[in-house]
Every structure is written in structure tokens, then in C-alpha cells.
Design an enzyme around this catalytic site. Structure first.
Site, PDB file in Angstrom:
ATOM      1  N   LYS A  46      -2.724  -9.200  -0.360  1.00 35.12           N
ATOM      2  CA  LYS A  46      -2.265  -8.224   0.648  1.00 35.12           C
ATOM      3  C   LYS A  46      -3.469  -7.625   1.370  1.00 35.12           C
ATOM      4  CE  LYS A  46      -3.440  -4.668  -2.153  1.00 35.12           C
ATOM      5  NZ  LYS A  46      -4.277  -3.492  -1.928  1.00 35.12           N
ATOM      6  N   ASP A  83       3.005  -2.868  -1.784  1.00 33.23           N
ATOM      7  CA  ASP A  83       1.544  -2.767  -1.681  1.00 33.23           C
ATOM      8  C   ASP A  83       1.050  -3.203  -0.310  1.00 33.23           C
ATOM      9  OD1 ASP A  83      -0.870  -2.047  -2.702  1.00 33.23           O
ATOM     10  OD2 ASP A  83      -1.081  -3.733  -4.064  1.00 33.23           O
TER      11      ASP A  83
END
Length: 340
Positions: A202, A255
Site C-alpha cells: 500500500k 491501510d
């Protein structure tokens, strides 16, 4: 204090006295446990500050730490007779630390990975790397935690939820019980590789969201790119043998959103500087901290090639970081072809 944890007094070692390691140490102490906090020899400032002021002024200024958090300068001493070991070590230092620490971890201890990342050469996750160095009696006790958690918010009791993962149901249950309280919620899963891929990569896509901010690209466009990023994370999880659905859990979409839109995120800020036209060298200087997404982008590129998975958005970011040329032109070229 969480009533469930009221009579569970454990001794825990937290290796890594940075932002997140300090936050987890405080939570463990608040839940009634004794904490041995260690940091690498090259950065003893946090330990000295905690000893003198009960405060980690370097990484967590303004937060008074509980007396149950005891600084340790010797890793062997820090690990003596502990029930849990929390690894809050940056990826670049993980192998060096666990290779030495593993000799001193007690046989029945649960080892919890808090660090998000993949080894750049071995192309294995931190939890896998930790297992690689543990003796057989401990390998089965590895747990991973990942999700949207800004350490400065967590330590100030903002309600935070993350995924906790292990193939060992008992180790998972013990970890959840140890950490859970009214403001920290842990959602269990057995998809260790899934949450580790999501947690590591991410950061790559967060750099792109920062680039978009620097280029003043609209929310409409950023939303489309974020959707593509989520698809690519799911594809990579599936290729690595995890559950594609994990991309839509706390460690995935949670996230990704948290890091992509956090003003203080070093990955997003790094991207923002690039989007404004700053060189990579100067952008790093402005951030003043390690930008994990840079290393993760290279790792993701090699991993996708190895697994034969085409990730065009990740490729855009990789080439923007490793090749000469205008980042802005690359992004505009990608947007012109997107969904064509």
C-alpha cells in the site's frame, strides 16, 4: 484497562523504539504487562530519554510513558524470560536483528511481527523472514499484525482496528487477548501472506496518491486510481497464495486509504514533492525519514515479474522512481490510456 486482560500479567519484549514500537509498548503496559523496550545500538536516544523523562521525545513527544516500560540496551537481556516478542524493526534491519535475537527467544514465546515490508532480494515477507531464522519450537508461534494505525493516534487512544493473522489459532488468540482494549480492536484472520502483501505494498500506491496531490489532480481521478490499486493488491495476494478478499479488509483497503490520505504519511509526502516537480533526491531530503514505498516499489516489480502478474499501476510508480524523465508526463500518459 481491559477487564479481560486484568489478571493476565505477561512480560513482553518490544524490539524497536520508534513510533509504532513505542505505541505498542504503551498499550501493553496499559493492559497491565511488563515491557522490555530495546532499540538498535546506533539509536540509543529514545531509551535514554525514556529512562530520564519517561518520554520518547524523539519519536513520540508529549506522551508520558508508563513505568512498566523498561529500556534495555542489551538485546539478550531484553529477551530473557519473555512471553511475547514484538518485532517493530524496519525492513532493512529485520534480518540482521532477528538472526541474532532468535538465539535468545524463549521456546514458548509468541513472536509478533509489526513491521510492514518484504526482503528486497529474497522477496519474502517479514513474517516469513522471521520464521526462517527461528528454531522449530518457535516457528509455529509467529503472528502478524497489520492495518490502518497511525502510531501518534493509537497511543492517544483513538479507536483503531487492525488485522491479526496466524496459522496458529492459540498464538493468534493469545495475541488478540494481550493487546485488545476499548480503543484497540484486532480482527483475526489466517491469511498471513495476504495482510503482509497489503501492508507492504500500500506504501507504493500511497506515493502515487501523493504525486496526484502535488499535481493537483482531482478527487475523481484519485478515486479511480485508488480502485485500480486495490485490484492490483488483490491480484498480488492471490498470486502469492493468499485470499484475494483480504485486499478488502483492514490490512488492505483500510491501510491503503489511511496512508494515501494521511497528511503526515512519509510515502504520501514523498510523492507530493515529486508531483510538484522536485527531484527524488531533494524529495527524500524533505521527508527526512526512510520512504518505505521506494523499496517496496522495486520489490513489488520483481515479485510481479517472478509471479507473472501484470500490475500496470505499480509499473507506472516503479518506472517513475527508477527511470529518468518527467513523473508528471508519465502520470498523464497513464491517465490517457486508463480504461481504454
Amino acid at each position: 484497562m481491559n477487564k479481560k486482560n486484568k489478571y493476565i500479567k505477561k512480560t513482553c519484549a518490544v524490539l524497536g523504539a520508534g513510533n509504532f514500537g513505542t505505541a505498542i509498548a504503551q498499550i501493553l503496559a496499559e493492559n497491565g504487562n511488563r515491557v522490555h523496550l530495546w532499540n538498535w545500538e546506533g539509536d540509543q536516544q529514545p531509551l535514554k530519554e525514556i529512562e530520564e523523562f519517561s518520554e520518547n521525545k524523539k519519536y513520540m513527544p508529549g506522551v508520558r510513558l508508563l513505568k512498566e516500560i523498561v529500556p534495555y540496551y542489551d538485546i539478550e537481556e531484553a529477551l530473557r524470560s519473555v512471553d511475547f516478542v514484538f518485532m517493530a524493526i524496519p525492513t532493512f534491519a529485520m534480518e540482521h536483528t532477528i538472526s541474532f535475537a532468535s538465539r535468545h527467544i524463549p521456546d514458548k514465546a509468541v513472536v509478533v511481527n509489526l513491521s510492514k515490508g518484504f526482503h528486497p532480494e529474497l522477496l519474502i515477507s517479514n513474517a516469513t523472514l522471521i520464521k526462517k531464522h527461528l528454531r522449530p519450537s518457535i516457528k509455529k508461534n509467529v503472528v502478524a499484525i497489520s492495518g490502518p494505525a497511525v502510531a501518534s493516534q493509537l497511543i492517544r487512544h483513538n479507536v483503531t482496528a487492525m488485522n491479526v493473522a496466524s496459522k496458529n489459532k492459540l498464538a493468534l488468540k493469545k495475541t488478540k487477548q494481550l493487546l485488545s482494549n476499548p480503543f484497540l480492536k484486532l480482527v483475526p484472520t489466517d491469511d498471513v501472506i495476504g495482510i503482509e502483501i497489503a501492508g507492504s505494498f500500500k506504501n507504493v500506491y500511497s506515493i502515487l496518491m501523493g504525486i496526484c496531490d502535488g499535481m493537483e489532480i482531482s478527487l475523481n481521478t484519485k478515486s479511480a486510481l485508488l480502485t485500480e490499486a486495490l485490484h492490483e493488491i488483490g491480484k498480488m495476494i492471490h498470486a502469492m497464495g493468499g485470499h484475494k478478499e483480504t485486499a478488502y479488509e483492514l490490512a488492505g483497503i483500510g491501510d491503503l486509504i489511511g496512508t494515501s490520505f494521511c497528511e503526515t504519511s512519509r510515502n504520501r509526502r514523498f510523492g507530493h514533492y515529486l508531483g510538484e516537480g522536485m527531484s527524488k533526491t531533494n524529495a527524500r531530503k524533505e521527508v527526512k525519514q526512510t520512504v518505505e514505498g521506494e523499496y517496496a516499489a522495486i520489490c513489488l516489480h520483481h515479485l510481479s515479474e517472478k509471479k507473472g502478474v501484470y500490475l500496470p499501476l505499480a509499473d507506472l510508480i516503479y518506472r517513475s522512481l527508477t527511470e529518468r524523465g518527467s513523473v508528471q508526463k508519465r502520470v498523464h500518459a497513464y491517465l490517457a490510456e486508463m480504461y481504454s
